[in-house]
Design a protein around this motif. Sequence first.
Motif, PDB file in Angstrom:
ATOM      1  N   LYS A   1     -60.453   1.328  32.301  1.00 40.97           N
ATOM      2  CA  LYS A   1     -60.436   1.175  30.852  1.00 40.97           C
ATOM      3  C   LYS A   1     -59.077   1.496  30.219  1.00 40.97           C
ATOM      4  CE  LYS A   1     -64.725  -0.078  30.199  1.00 40.97           C
ATOM      5  NZ  LYS A   1     -65.667   0.649  29.353  1.00 40.97           N
ATOM      6  N   VAL A   2     -58.118   1.909  31.020  1.00 41.25           N
ATOM      7  CA  VAL A   2     -56.833   2.290  30.450  1.00 41.25           C
ATOM      8  C   VAL A   2     -56.087   1.108  29.853  1.00 41.25           C
ATOM      9  CG1 VAL A   2     -56.388   4.382  31.767  1.00 41.25           C
ATOM     10  CG2 VAL A   2     -55.830   2.174  32.755  1.00 41.25           C
ATOM     11  N   LEU A   3     -55.385   1.391  28.762  1.00 40.62           N
ATOM     12  CA  LEU A   3     -54.430   0.472  28.154  1.00 40.62           C
ATOM     13  C   LEU A   3     -53.080   1.147  28.214  1.00 40.62           C
ATOM     14  CD1 LEU A   3     -55.977  -0.897  24.838  1.00 40.62           C
ATOM     15  CD2 LEU A   3     -55.690  -2.082  27.018  1.00 40.62           C
ATOM     16  N   PRO A   4     -52.011   0.405  28.326  1.00 45.71           N
ATOM     17  CA  PRO A   4     -50.706   1.055  28.494  1.00 45.71           C
ATOM     18  C   PRO A   4     -50.208   1.788  27.245  1.00 45.71           C
ATOM     19  CG  PRO A   4     -50.621  -1.280  29.093  1.00 45.71           C
ATOM     20  CD  PRO A   4     -51.925  -1.056  28.420  1.00 45.71           C
TER      21      PRO A   4
ATOM     22  N   TYR B   1     -59.755  -5.907  35.042  1.00 48.42           N
ATOM     23  CA  TYR B   1     -59.253  -6.119  33.683  1.00 48.42           C
ATOM     24  C   TYR B   1     -60.391  -6.160  32.665  1.00 48.42           C
ATOM     25  CZ  TYR B   1     -54.879  -7.777  35.932  1.00 48.42           C
ATOM     26  OH  TYR B   1     -53.735  -7.910  36.684  1.00 48.42           O
ATOM     27  N   CYS B   2     -61.618  -6.254  33.155  1.00 53.20           N
ATOM     28  CA  CYS B   2     -62.770  -6.461  32.262  1.00 53.20           C
ATOM     29  C   CYS B   2     -62.862  -5.425  31.161  1.00 53.20           C
ATOM     30  CB  CYS B   2     -64.056  -6.451  33.084  1.00 53.20           C
ATOM     31  SG  CYS B   2     -65.556  -6.662  32.101  1.00 53.20           S
ATOM     32  N   ILE B   3     -63.038  -5.875  29.929  1.00 46.71           N
ATOM     33  CA  ILE B   3     -63.170  -4.954  28.802  1.00 46.71           C
ATOM     34  C   ILE B   3     -64.613  -4.892  28.307  1.00 46.71           C
ATOM     35  CG2 ILE B   3     -60.769  -5.196  28.085  1.00 46.71           C
ATOM     36  CD1 ILE B   3     -61.646  -7.099  25.891  1.00 46.71           C
ATOM     37  N   ARG B   4     -65.529  -5.424  29.098  1.00 48.43           N
ATOM     38  CA  ARG B   4     -66.959  -5.326  28.834  1.00 48.43           C
ATOM     39  C   ARG B   4     -67.341  -5.900  27.475  1.00 48.43           C
ATOM     40  NH1 ARG B   4     -66.501  -4.142  33.687  1.00 48.43           N
ATOM     41  NH2 ARG B   4     -67.198  -2.175  34.605  1.00 48.43           N
ATOM     42  N   CYS B   5     -66.867  -7.115  27.206  1.00 46.36           N
ATOM     43  CA  CYS B   5     -67.207  -7.738  25.929  1.00 46.36           C
ATOM     44  C   CYS B   5     -68.529  -8.499  25.995  1.00 46.36           C
ATOM     45  CB  CYS B   5     -66.098  -8.677  25.472  1.00 46.36           C
ATOM     46  SG  CYS B   5     -65.938 -10.167  26.467  1.00 46.36           S
ATOM     47  N   GLY B   6     -68.922  -8.925  27.189  1.00 40.68           N
ATOM     48  CA  GLY B   6     -70.186  -9.663  27.328  1.00 40.68           C
ATOM     49  C   GLY B   6     -70.083 -11.150  27.073  1.00 40.68           C
ATOM     50  N   ALA B   7     -68.873 -11.643  26.775  1.00 36.86           N
ATOM     51  CA  ALA B   7     -68.756 -13.075  26.448  1.00 36.86           C
ATOM     52  C   ALA B   7     -69.159 -13.956  27.624  1.00 36.86           C
ATOM     53  CB  ALA B   7     -67.329 -13.407  26.009  1.00 36.86           C
TER      54      ALA B   7
ATOM     55  N   PRO C   1     -71.729 -13.353  35.044  1.00 34.38           N
ATOM     56  CA  PRO C   1     -70.573 -13.601  35.908  1.00 34.38           C
ATOM     57  C   PRO C   1     -69.835 -12.327  36.313  1.00 34.38           C
ATOM     58  CG  PRO C   1     -70.629 -15.178  34.117  1.00 34.38           C
ATOM     59  CD  PRO C   1     -71.715 -14.185  33.828  1.00 34.38           C
ATOM     60  N   ILE C   2     -69.522 -11.438  35.363  1.00 35.90           N
ATOM     61  CA  ILE C   2     -68.799 -10.228  35.760  1.00 35.90           C
ATOM     62  C   ILE C   2     -69.668  -9.401  36.705  1.00 35.90           C
ATOM     63  CG2 ILE C   2     -69.504  -8.815  33.757  1.00 35.90           C
ATOM     64  CD1 ILE C   2     -66.071  -8.758  35.600  1.00 35.90           C
ATOM     65  N   GLY C   3     -70.956  -9.390  36.478  1.00 35.15           N
ATOM     66  CA  GLY C   3     -71.871  -8.687  37.372  1.00 35.15           C
ATOM     67  C   GLY C   3     -71.805  -9.236  38.776  1.00 35.15           C
ATOM     68  N   SER C   4     -71.801 -10.572  38.893  1.00 33.52           N
ATOM     69  CA  SER C   4     -71.743 -11.181  40.217  1.00 33.52           C
ATOM     70  C   SER C   4     -70.407 -10.951  40.904  1.00 33.52           C
ATOM     71  CB  SER C   4     -72.006 -12.689  40.111  1.00 33.52           C
ATOM     72  OG  SER C   4     -73.335 -12.904  39.709  1.00 33.52           O
ATOM     73  N   VAL C   5     -69.379 -10.680  40.117  1.00 31.24           N
ATOM     74  CA  VAL C   5     -68.068 -10.403  40.724  1.00 31.24           C
ATOM     75  C   VAL C   5     -67.982  -8.954  41.191  1.00 31.24           C
ATOM     76  CG1 VAL C   5     -65.608 -10.137  40.210  1.00 31.24           C
ATOM     77  CG2 VAL C   5     -66.791 -12.210  39.528  1.00 31.24           C
ATOM     78  N   ILE C   6     -68.356  -8.005  40.332  1.00 30.01           N
ATOM     79  CA  ILE C   6     -68.116  -6.606  40.708  1.00 30.01           C
ATOM     80  C   ILE C   6     -69.267  -5.932  41.444  1.00 30.01           C
ATOM     81  CG2 ILE C   6     -66.428  -6.246  38.874  1.00 30.01           C
ATOM     82  CD1 ILE C   6     -68.471  -4.816  37.250  1.00 30.01           C
ATOM     83  N   THR C   7     -70.506  -6.335  41.181  1.00 25.55           N
ATOM     84  CA  THR C   7     -71.641  -5.658  41.824  1.00 25.55           C
ATOM     85  C   THR C   7     -71.552  -5.678  43.347  1.00 25.55           C
ATOM     86  OG1 THR C   7     -73.058  -6.127  39.944  1.00 25.55           O
ATOM     87  CG2 THR C   7     -74.142  -5.535  42.002  1.00 25.55           C
ATOM     88  N   PRO C   8     -71.268  -6.858  43.969  1.00 26.84           N
ATOM     89  CA  PRO C   8     -71.170  -6.848  45.431  1.00 26.84           C
ATOM     90  C   PRO C   8     -70.097  -5.884  45.928  1.00 26.84           C
ATOM     91  CG  PRO C   8     -71.285  -9.092  44.611  1.00 26.84           C
ATOM     92  CD  PRO C   8     -71.086  -8.216  43.420  1.00 26.84           C
TER      93      PRO C   8
ATOM     94  N   PRO D   1     -61.711 -12.923  27.387  1.00 27.22           N
ATOM     95  CA  PRO D   1     -60.585 -12.632  26.499  1.00 27.22           C
ATOM     96  C   PRO D   1     -59.337 -12.152  27.226  1.00 27.22           C
ATOM     97  CG  PRO D   1     -62.304 -10.970  26.256  1.00 27.22           C
ATOM     98  CD  PRO D   1     -62.859 -12.034  27.121  1.00 27.22           C
ATOM     99  N   VAL D   2     -59.480 -11.663  28.438  1.00 31.39           N
ATOM    100  CA  VAL D   2     -58.292 -11.219  29.174  1.00 31.39           C
ATOM    101  C   VAL D   2     -58.015 -12.112  30.380  1.00 31.39           C
ATOM    102  CG1 VAL D   2     -58.314  -8.841  28.379  1.00 31.39           C
ATOM    103  CG2 VAL D   2     -59.686  -9.475  30.350  1.00 31.39           C
ATOM    104  N   LYS D   3     -58.570 -13.322  30.324  1.00 34.64           N
ATOM    105  CA  LYS D   3     -58.272 -14.341  31.328  1.00 34.64           C
ATOM    106  C   LYS D   3     -58.463 -13.863  32.760  1.00 34.64           C
ATOM    107  CE  LYS D   3     -55.448 -17.611  28.856  1.00 34.64           C
ATOM    108  NZ  LYS D   3     -54.226 -18.357  28.690  1.00 34.64           N
ATOM    109  N   ILE D   4     -59.569 -13.203  33.014  1.00 34.93           N
ATOM    110  CA  ILE D   4     -59.918 -12.902  34.401  1.00 34.93           C
ATOM    111  C   ILE D   4     -60.377 -14.225  35.024  1.00 34.93           C
ATOM    112  CG2 ILE D   4     -61.453 -11.620  35.938  1.00 34.93           C
ATOM    113  CD1 ILE D   4     -61.860  -9.626  33.652  1.00 34.93           C
TER     114      ILE D   4
END
Lengths: 243, 480
Positions: free
Chosen positions: B241-244, B310-316, B339-346, B372-375
């Motif tokens: 969750k860090v931002l620079p 990079y996910c910011i958990r927006c749900g889009a 989609p994010i679930g299918s990427v990170i859960t495994p 929004p962050v082009k993952i």
Amino acid sequence: MKPRHRLLDFVGQLGDRTIALADLFSRHEAPVVASRPAPEDDLEGRFHRELDALGGEVIDRPDKSASSTDADALTSWFRNEINTLGRPLQVAVDPQLVEAQGPGHLPGLLNSLRTAGCDVVLAEGQDGLDQSTLAEVDLGITLADLAIAETGTLVETVRPKRPRALSLLPPHHLCIVPRSRLVPDLEAVFDHLGDPTSNDPFQSYFTCISGPSRTADIEKQLTIGVHGPGRLTVFFVDGPVPH
Amino acid sequence: MRIQTQDFPNRARSALDDDGLRRALSTSNKSFRSSRDRATEELPQWEALRDYGHHAKKRAIEHLPHALDAFRQRFTARGGHVHFADDAEDACALVRSITARHGATRIVKSKSMVTEEIGLNRDLEAAGYEVVESDLGEYIVQLAGEAPSHILAPAIHKSRQDVADLLHRHLGCDPNADIPTMTRAARAALREKFLTADVGISGGNFAVAESGTLVIVENEGNARLTTTLPPVHIALVGIEKVLPLQRDLAPMLRLLCRSATGQQLGSYLSLIGGPRRPGDVDGPEEVHVIFLDAGRLDLWHDPSSREALYCIRCGACLNVCPIYERIGGHAYGWVYPGPIGSVITPRYVGLGRAKDLPQASSLCGRCGEVCPVKIPLPELLLENRAQSVEQGAATTGATVGMGIFGRLARSPRLWRLAMAVGRPLYRLLRRSPAARWGALGAWGQSRTLPQPEGPSFRQRWSQKRQGTTRHEGRTGRTVP
């Protein structure tokens, strides 16, 4: 088996700790600049429109002549509220607004409240105003530290003797916004912050309030007023000096 | 949260049969989509913003140790506490050590998906604490004893009647209450908890490294209450969750809020740099930020999947996913759906246990387009599929089938032969019951197999090379 404190070790494996973050981050690639929205002339008008769209309200000065003061407009508004409620309004007030000689002083506010028939509880901190008292009050009045025109947002940081919960616990929040504290966009708030490591109260805590509290958790139906105030009202003044 | 990802095929099938759920999901997704589309189309610089977001996250993730260390320095300089937890057990033990030290009994929580990952509520309740979820959707699923089904709207799978029944049972609310009445009942019930809680536990949307600021975005006001009223505040935050820099916050907030709910900004933003200072009237006396690994470091160490962080958990991505829209969040069997679930859960629970998740995609690519962050979500899904096969998750049928295809594809002669036999055979079997069995069955069970039209590509190609410029297909249409 994973080594214990793996994350702690990961963070500890830094090379040079003294590099400024901004330099470190721009080492490998050119900085990408985010564009800001185009600046607008009528900030107050923009703020008004945005707050309306969010379900908040701006107290309009009914009589814009020179003889009509801020106090008159407020007294009239308080009277209306009491009429609607059918009993005296219990009001908690930001100490900055009533502290004579203070930068946030709004002359005539206390008078206005009492004339209209409100019961005033001053936010005086540990001695005066605790959470359960605040929870019983009808209206909390605060002085905005900044306001954002682009999004109809109020910005409040930590101020002496003012509880953070003043704009949160009462079901109705009235915010006094000095026109000099109105900024164009969200970026301007961070410009104002300046040095990220300073002792400015903003670095300790601030909140951005955009409209009354809301949810759409049940069947995606919008409901206004969940845990935070269900009513948000703003009153612009020329008054207090800018930060 | 209990892992049920291996159950995906059954759970998906029962979800497909649930008409009420499908109606709810369809309405919800359409609503989220139209809000998000309106909010992003009105910004001419939206694409440039997405690029900015991608680079801001890239900078933070590439320099993750530095970012975390900087946050720790700034936050502790203001009197805050920063902890690093390796896994669920670590994190839960840390939380319990803090609550025990304060003699706490009642804990109020605002929404945090990370606390779902580590099963914090269950752990605390087993240790004798009262834990109350304060986000309306989370409160509802807590009363129902269920898990949240969407990152932003946890109870979206429930109808208003479901909620009315729940609130009637637990709060004595009128069983025919309308939505505003139900909301008021929840507000009243939860107000008392906020005012008497010993500890408030929250998540965090962003952690700004340069300034040591924890940022929480919400609409209801429950996060502000949770992080302001109780004397102790504990925030659980994934390390990603860090931002620079401080100046990254405004653009990232624009990206998050418009992508998530189509708002310019959430109703309330809390920017927390530490506990209350001497002389402050209220605010927590102690603030703890617990950064959590729980599988994220593994993702970080794999360069092919690092961007998933990079996910910011927006749900889009959930809101545009045709799969999610038809089966809902619970079918995925763990915390993060879509989609994010299918990427990170495994990656978090093991590719073997969650091998169906990356398969649950039509590769339509919409998720990648709205992120929004082009993952590159579609690419990451394919990467999961590839790694899954390398680890032996493919069925015998799939392995044999791909082997045969590979052999044919390498030999023009064999390919021609296979096509010469296959084409008439396909036309024969296409409409027959055989289409619902075996290799064709997976497709043919619920679809009519398409009718091949006109000459094959090879036939057209050779005709073209022979100088024929036009050829009429079987249907009589002219093919250039």
